[in-house]
Design a protein around this motif. Sequence first.
Motif, PDB file in Angstrom:
ATOM      1  N   SER A 182      37.637  23.589  24.650  1.00 18.06           N
ATOM      2  CA  SER A 182      36.276  23.744  23.806  1.00 18.06           C
ATOM      3  C   SER A 182      35.407  22.520  24.119  1.00 18.06           C
ATOM      4  O   SER A 182      35.844  21.427  25.067  1.00 18.06           O
ATOM      5  CB  SER A 182      36.745  23.808  22.029  1.00 18.06           C
ATOM      6  N   ASP A 183      34.066  22.790  23.133  1.00 19.51           N
ATOM      7  CA  ASP A 183      33.017  21.836  23.805  1.00 19.51           C
ATOM      8  C   ASP A 183      33.487  20.538  23.207  1.00 19.51           C
ATOM      9  O   ASP A 183      32.904  19.437  23.766  1.00 19.51           O
ATOM     10  CB  ASP A 183      32.042  22.494  23.084  1.00 19.51           C
ATOM     11  N   ALA A 184      34.020  20.250  21.872  1.00 17.92           N
ATOM     12  CA  ALA A 184      34.101  19.104  21.600  1.00 17.92           C
ATOM     13  C   ALA A 184      35.620  18.022  21.776  1.00 17.92           C
ATOM     14  O   ALA A 184      34.992  17.192  22.176  1.00 17.92           O
ATOM     15  CB  ALA A 184      35.056  19.564  20.004  1.00 17.92           C
ATOM     16  N   VAL A 185      36.395  18.651  22.721  1.00 14.37           N
ATOM     17  CA  VAL A 185      37.456  18.053  23.423  1.00 14.37           C
ATOM     18  C   VAL A 185      36.733  17.688  24.774  1.00 14.37           C
ATOM     19  O   VAL A 185      36.316  16.295  25.350  1.00 14.37           O
ATOM     20  CB  VAL A 185      38.436  18.986  24.057  1.00 14.37           C
ATOM     21  N   TRP A 186      35.415  18.193  25.485  1.00 18.72           N
ATOM     22  CA  TRP A 186      34.693  18.246  26.666  1.00 18.72           C
ATOM     23  C   TRP A 186      34.588  16.694  25.881  1.00 18.72           C
ATOM     24  O   TRP A 186      33.838  15.901  26.473  1.00 18.72           O
ATOM     25  CB  TRP A 186      34.125  18.941  27.074  1.00 18.72           C
ATOM     26  N   PHE A 187      33.000  17.323  25.592  1.00 18.91           N
ATOM     27  CA  PHE A 187      32.448  15.789  24.860  1.00 18.91           C
ATOM     28  C   PHE A 187      33.161  14.220  24.638  1.00 18.91           C
ATOM     29  O   PHE A 187      32.225  13.512  24.373  1.00 18.91           O
ATOM     30  CB  PHE A 187      32.109  16.672  23.495  1.00 18.91           C
ATOM     31  N   ILE A 188      35.072  14.781  23.694  1.00 21.37           N
ATOM     32  CA  ILE A 188      35.421  13.300  23.553  1.00 21.37           C
ATOM     33  C   ILE A 188      35.212  12.818  24.981  1.00 21.37           C
ATOM     34  O   ILE A 188      35.691  11.295  25.143  1.00 21.37           O
ATOM     35  CB  ILE A 188      36.386  13.901  22.473  1.00 21.37           C
TER      36      ILE A 188
END
Length: 90
Positions: free
Chosen positions: A2-8
Amino acid sequence: MSDAVWFIVIFVGFFLLRLVIATMVFYWMLPAGDRCPNCDAVTLHVQSKAWNRLMPWFRTSWCYRCNWEGFLRYGPLTRETPARELTKQP
């Protein structure tokens, strides 16, 4: 992923990279040897159990002329000759 995992992952990666680069720059800025960065006098090596265990690659030092205390990198040591008043001259 997900985009949240990539951001983190990217955010933590940049934070760690910044930490590593800052550490390398500050290590490079520390003078090597036993000279005081303030007054250029010879410093005394201070035995500090806690600092020497945590960071053995630094030399804990104290300057008796300007009362500076801090870290130096290990390097060449300066040999000062004692003052003429302190030595016996025949």
